[in-house]
Design a protein around this motif. Structure first.
Motif, mmCIF file in Angstrom:
data_model
loop_
_atom_site.group_PDB
_atom_site.id
_atom_site.type_symbol
_atom_site.label_atom_id
_atom_site.label_comp_id
_atom_site.label_asym_id
_atom_site.label_seq_id
_atom_site.Cartn_x
_atom_site.Cartn_y
_atom_site.Cartn_z
ATOM 1 N N LEU A 113 0.856 -1.187 0.000
ATOM 2 C CA LEU A 113 0.000 0.000 0.000
ATOM 3 C C LEU A 113 0.894 1.241 0.000
ATOM 4 O O LEU A 113 1.691 1.440 0.917
ATOM 5 C CB LEU A 113 -0.904 0.008 1.231
ATOM 6 C CG LEU A 113 -1.845 -1.197 1.370
ATOM 7 C CD1 LEU A 113 -2.769 -1.013 2.567
ATOM 8 C CD2 LEU A 113 -2.663 -1.392 0.096
ATOM 9 N N ALA A 115 -0.400 4.478 -1.494
ATOM 10 C CA ALA A 115 -1.170 5.567 -2.092
ATOM 11 C C ALA A 115 -1.304 6.771 -1.167
ATOM 12 O O ALA A 115 -1.962 7.745 -1.503
ATOM 13 C CB ALA A 115 -2.553 5.065 -2.500
ATOM 14 N N ARG A 174 -8.529 8.007 -2.525
ATOM 15 C CA ARG A 174 -7.962 7.350 -1.362
ATOM 16 C C ARG A 174 -9.077 7.132 -0.341
ATOM 17 O O ARG A 174 -9.309 7.973 0.513
ATOM 18 C CB ARG A 174 -6.872 8.278 -0.810
ATOM 19 C CG ARG A 174 -5.879 7.580 0.066
ATOM 20 C CD ARG A 174 -4.764 8.528 0.419
ATOM 21 N NE ARG A 174 -3.943 7.943 1.452
ATOM 22 C CZ ARG A 174 -4.226 7.972 2.744
ATOM 23 N NH1 ARG A 174 -5.301 8.594 3.164
ATOM 24 N NH2 ARG A 174 -3.429 7.400 3.608
ATOM 25 N N LEU A 175 -9.752 5.994 -0.460
ATOM 26 C CA LEU A 175 -10.943 5.760 0.366
ATOM 27 C C LEU A 175 -10.688 4.795 1.504
ATOM 28 O O LEU A 175 -11.623 4.296 2.122
ATOM 29 C CB LEU A 175 -12.097 5.251 -0.518
ATOM 30 C CG LEU A 175 -12.518 6.187 -1.660
ATOM 31 C CD1 LEU A 175 -13.663 5.557 -2.464
ATOM 32 C CD2 LEU A 175 -12.933 7.557 -1.137
ATOM 33 N N THR A 187 -7.728 1.759 3.525
ATOM 34 C CA THR A 187 -6.857 0.612 3.257
ATOM 35 C C THR A 187 -7.625 -0.544 2.621
ATOM 36 O O THR A 187 -7.092 -1.269 1.791
ATOM 37 C CB THR A 187 -6.180 0.127 4.554
ATOM 38 O OG1 THR A 187 -7.185 -0.052 5.564
ATOM 39 C CG2 THR A 187 -5.165 1.133 5.075
ATOM 40 N N TYR A 243 3.109 -2.215 3.880
ATOM 41 C CA TYR A 243 2.945 -0.775 3.713
ATOM 42 C C TYR A 243 4.214 -0.180 3.087
ATOM 43 O O TYR A 243 5.323 -0.494 3.523
ATOM 44 C CB TYR A 243 2.759 -0.100 5.085
ATOM 45 C CG TYR A 243 1.391 -0.267 5.728
ATOM 46 C CD1 TYR A 243 0.419 -1.087 5.188
ATOM 47 C CD2 TYR A 243 1.096 0.439 6.885
ATOM 48 C CE1 TYR A 243 -0.827 -1.218 5.799
ATOM 49 C CE2 TYR A 243 -0.144 0.318 7.510
ATOM 50 C CZ TYR A 243 -1.097 -0.520 6.957
ATOM 51 O OH TYR A 243 -2.323 -0.633 7.568
ATOM 52 N N GLY A 244 4.029 0.691 2.117
ATOM 53 C CA GLY A 244 5.174 1.347 1.473
ATOM 54 C C GLY A 244 5.917 2.293 2.390
ATOM 55 O O GLY A 244 7.056 2.675 2.114
ATOM 56 N N GLY A 300 -4.684 1.078 15.279
ATOM 57 C CA GLY A 300 -5.799 0.164 15.492
ATOM 58 C C GLY A 300 -5.429 -0.778 16.629
ATOM 59 O O GLY A 300 -4.300 -1.237 16.730
ATOM 60 N N ILE A 343 -10.457 -5.756 15.151
ATOM 61 C CA ILE A 343 -9.559 -4.610 15.326
ATOM 62 C C ILE A 343 -10.435 -3.372 15.387
ATOM 63 O O ILE A 343 -11.356 -3.223 14.569
ATOM 64 C CB ILE A 343 -8.569 -4.476 14.147
ATOM 65 C CG1 ILE A 343 -7.592 -5.672 14.140
ATOM 66 C CG2 ILE A 343 -7.781 -3.168 14.247
ATOM 67 C CD1 ILE A 343 -6.645 -5.675 12.953
ATOM 68 N N ASN A 352 -2.293 -3.050 15.857
ATOM 69 C CA ASN A 352 -2.204 -3.616 14.518
ATOM 70 C C ASN A 352 -1.079 -2.907 13.772
ATOM 71 O O ASN A 352 -1.091 -1.690 13.635
ATOM 72 C CB ASN A 352 -3.543 -3.372 13.798
ATOM 73 C CG ASN A 352 -3.510 -3.764 12.338
ATOM 74 O OD1 ASN A 352 -2.809 -4.689 11.955
ATOM 75 N ND2 ASN A 352 -4.284 -3.040 11.527
ATOM 76 N N LEU A 368 -9.500 -1.961 5.930
ATOM 77 C CA LEU A 368 -9.083 -3.346 5.727
ATOM 78 C C LEU A 368 -9.226 -4.128 7.036
ATOM 79 O O LEU A 368 -9.510 -5.331 7.045
ATOM 80 C CB LEU A 368 -7.623 -3.394 5.247
ATOM 81 C CG LEU A 368 -7.051 -4.798 5.017
ATOM 82 C CD1 LEU A 368 -7.827 -5.546 3.923
ATOM 83 C CD2 LEU A 368 -5.581 -4.743 4.650
ATOM 84 N N THR A 369 -9.043 -3.425 8.132
ATOM 85 C CA THR A 369 -9.052 -4.080 9.445
ATOM 86 C C THR A 369 -10.409 -4.711 9.783
ATOM 87 O O THR A 369 -10.481 -5.571 10.655
ATOM 88 C CB THR A 369 -8.684 -3.046 10.516
ATOM 89 O OG1 THR A 369 -9.399 -1.831 10.248
ATOM 90 C CG2 THR A 369 -7.205 -2.745 10.472
HETATM 91 C C1 UD1 Z 1 -3.723 1.704 9.570
HETATM 92 C C2 UD1 Z 1 -4.602 0.639 10.167
HETATM 93 C C3 UD1 Z 1 -4.366 0.591 11.662
HETATM 94 C C4 UD1 Z 1 -2.915 0.341 11.948
HETATM 95 C C5 UD1 Z 1 -2.044 1.366 11.259
HETATM 96 C C6 UD1 Z 1 -0.599 0.982 11.353
HETATM 97 C C7 UD1 Z 1 -6.631 0.538 8.817
HETATM 98 C C8 UD1 Z 1 -8.033 0.953 8.699
HETATM 99 N N1 UD1 Z 1 -5.979 0.960 9.889
HETATM 100 O O1 UD1 Z 1 -4.155 2.927 10.096
HETATM 101 O O2 UD1 Z 1 -5.139 -0.448 12.227
HETATM 102 O O3 UD1 Z 1 -2.675 0.378 13.345
HETATM 103 O O4 UD1 Z 1 -2.358 1.441 9.851
HETATM 104 O O5 UD1 Z 1 0.189 2.010 10.861
HETATM 105 O O6 UD1 Z 1 -6.134 -0.200 7.978
HETATM 106 N N2 UD1 Z 1 -3.223 3.658 2.102
HETATM 107 C C9 UD1 Z 1 -3.519 3.539 0.772
HETATM 108 N N3 UD1 Z 1 -4.744 3.906 0.328
HETATM 109 C C10 UD1 Z 1 -5.695 4.375 1.173
HETATM 110 C C11 UD1 Z 1 -5.396 4.488 2.531
HETATM 111 C C12 UD1 Z 1 -4.131 4.118 2.977
HETATM 112 O O7 UD1 Z 1 -2.672 3.120 -0.016
HETATM 113 O O8 UD1 Z 1 -6.792 4.682 0.700
HETATM 114 C C13 UD1 Z 1 -1.887 3.263 2.570
HETATM 115 C C14 UD1 Z 1 -1.108 4.408 3.162
HETATM 116 O O9 UD1 Z 1 -0.280 4.985 2.183
HETATM 117 C C15 UD1 Z 1 -0.274 3.715 4.219
HETATM 118 C C16 UD1 Z 1 -1.143 2.565 4.659
HETATM 119 O O10 UD1 Z 1 -2.063 2.347 3.632
HETATM 120 O O11 UD1 Z 1 0.916 3.176 3.697
HETATM 121 C C17 UD1 Z 1 -1.854 2.862 5.966
HETATM 122 O O12 UD1 Z 1 -2.643 3.982 5.802
HETATM 123 P P1 UD1 Z 1 -2.833 5.043 6.951
HETATM 124 O O13 UD1 Z 1 -3.793 6.062 6.503
HETATM 125 O O14 UD1 Z 1 -1.535 5.469 7.464
HETATM 126 O O15 UD1 Z 1 -3.575 4.115 8.026
HETATM 127 P P2 UD1 Z 1 -3.737 4.409 9.543
HETATM 128 O O16 UD1 Z 1 -4.893 5.276 9.767
HETATM 129 O O17 UD1 Z 1 -2.445 4.774 10.132
#
Ligand code: UD1
Ligand code: CA
Length: 460
Positions: free
Chosen positions: A8, A10, A80-81, A83, A104-105, A141, A154, A171, A200-201
């Protein structure tokens, strides 16, 4: 079971306050995403799906290597909706009968060993989740377990009750499950939550409801799951990475005067008993033989340095080959395309570009040597300049074995100085100087007997 890895990437990374997409910020000289891709490739997946959004073209372009690697698939997430939505974009590429691993990237230092342990637990009835326990879990999370210690779901920080917020197991975001399980769960996600995102969680509770076991593993080291959201976190991870490089080198027999003041941004290979003083920065591919000494404040990029050579303080050496026993610096600048053969010496305030310096030759002070082929045991006097550029083209200078160039000489290229030739100090050499002879171009010295210095007159 074959493996598909989703990365991921984005996110906008607004907290970086940057024009550059977050995953292109550099750690140890390489984009964050490149670290994750490299680790992913080490797991020999069938494919790596990189979900990109913001700045997608820049991300692809800067990962040129990865882009051409077989099995790298770029998946656009236009909006960007969340994870869950990001992973949904990958569905057309996924097969039921394989394992899907989500990375995660912006979590660049995730370790291959940790991931192998995670993947080992995946089967048709088990989802594997990478979790860790933090003293300050705010923002993450939380892993909600039942009385028996089984994972139930979660809950995201923003949706959590005060009681759930007190949970310290979080998480990391990294999980693995079969494609067959993932597909229907993704289809059921909704965005009825505090952030209006597809999480995603939420698949964890779905797994539990279907009787799929959710098992957790923890990373070998806490830094493996540290994400980069701002430049402070990026700097902290950089120091962790550098410390690990330093420790590996010390274990391999390299002396670092201070492991905290040493940076490798690329690959450093060093033989035994090399010594690196403080503030040495190595970029690209740097190879040191045995017993090489690098002085303080030295910058090395893409260089090979032979046994017993020393690079003295404040020198810069790029795309060059330094032979055994050479001594370079202090304050030397060795530019791309330079080869110094064994035992050559380049001294202070000397710049060498695209030249070969023969073995035992010395350029000890204040000189510019460019586009030059220099033989063995040549002595270049202080202030010698090869005038290699006529304003349009570069020309070569050839200096034969054993030649002696007097100080403050200009060698106007193209020009050849023969073997054993001597050039008188202060000469401007525009034609070839024959072997074994003294050549000089110098206005004869005059003395005017009785000459008087001007005397200062009154103000005009
Ligand atoms: C997410 C997790 C959370 C976890 C945390 C760890 C979810 C809902 N929550 O939260 O449980 O503790 O990561 O860091 O999954 N991304 C996309 N597209 C999107 C949204 C995000 O590619 O539409 C990518 C972001 O670039 C990033 C990763 O997904 O690399 C996580 O996204 P982020 O918005 O940081 O999630 P958190 O709210 O931190
Ligand atoms: Ca995050």
């Amino acid at each position: 079971m074959s493996l598909s890895i989703i990365i991921l990437a984005a996110g906008e990374g607004s907290r970086m306050r940057s024009g550059l997409p977050k995953v292109l910020h550099r750690l140890a000289g390489r984009p964050l995403l490149a670290h994750v891709v490299e680790t992913a490739l080490g797991l020999t997946p069938r494919q790596i799906l990189i979900v990109h959004g913001h700045g997608g073209e820049a991300v692809q372009a800067s990962l040129a290597e990865a882009q051409t690697a077989p099995g790298i698939v770029w998946v656009a997430q236009d909006r960007r909706l969340g994870t869950g939505h990001a992973v949904q974009q990958c569905l057309p590429h996924l097969r039921d009968g394989e394992t899907v691993l989500v990375l995660y990237g912006d979590v660049p230092l995730i370790g291959a060993e940790t991931l192998r342990r995670l993947l080992a637990g995946v089967n048709a009835h088990t989802l594997m989740l990478l979790t860790t326990t933090l003293d300050e879990p705010a923002g993450y999370g939380r892993i909600v377990r039942d009385a028996g210690g089984e994972v139930r779901r979660i809950v995201e920080d923003k949706d959590a009750t005060a009681e759930e917020r007190a949970i310290r197991e979080i998480n990391t975001g990294i999980l693995a499950v079969t494609g067959a399980r993932l597909r229907p769960w993704l289809a059921q996600l909704d965005n009825a939550n505090a952030q209006g995102e597809y999480y995603l969680t939420d698949i964890i509770a779905m797994a539990v409801a279907e009787g799929v076991k959710v098992r957790t593993v923890s990373p070998d080291a806490a830094w493996e799951v540290q994400g980069v959201n701002d430049r402070t976190q990026l700097a902290a991870l950089e120091r962790i990475w550098q410390r690990r490089q330093a420790e590996a080198l010390m274990k391999a027999g390299i002396t670092l005067m201070d492991p905290a003041r040493f940076d490798v941004r690329g690959e450093l290979r060093a033989g035994r008993d090399c010594l690196l003083d403080i503030n040495v920065v190595c970029e690209g591919r740097v190879e040191l033989g045995e017993q090489v000494t690098i002085g303080p404040n030295v910058y090395l990029r893409d260089v090979r340095i032979g046994d017993g050579a020393s690079i003295l303080a404040h020198s810069v050496v790029e795309e060059a080959e330094i032979g055994a026993g050479c001594q370079i610096g202090p304050f030397a600048r060795i530019r791309p395309g330079t080869v110094c053969e064994a035992g050559a010496r380049i001294g202070n305030f000397v710049e060498v570009k695209k030249s070969r310096i023969g073995s035992g030759s010395k350029v000890n002070h204040l000189s510019y040597i460019g586009d030059t082929l220099m033989g063995k045991s040549v002595n270049i006097g202080a202030g010698t300049i090869t005038c290699n550029y006529d304003g349009a083209n570069k020309h070569r200078t050839v200096i034969g074995d054993g030649a002696f160039i007097g100080s403050d000489t200009q060698l106007v290229a193209p020009v050849t100085v023969g073997e054993g030739a001597t050039i008188g100090a202060g000469s401007t050499i525009t034609r070839d100087a024959p072997a074994g002879e003294l050549t000089l171009s110098r206005a004869p010295q005059k003395t005017r007997p009785g000459w008087q210095r001007p005397v200062k007159k009154g103000d005009v």
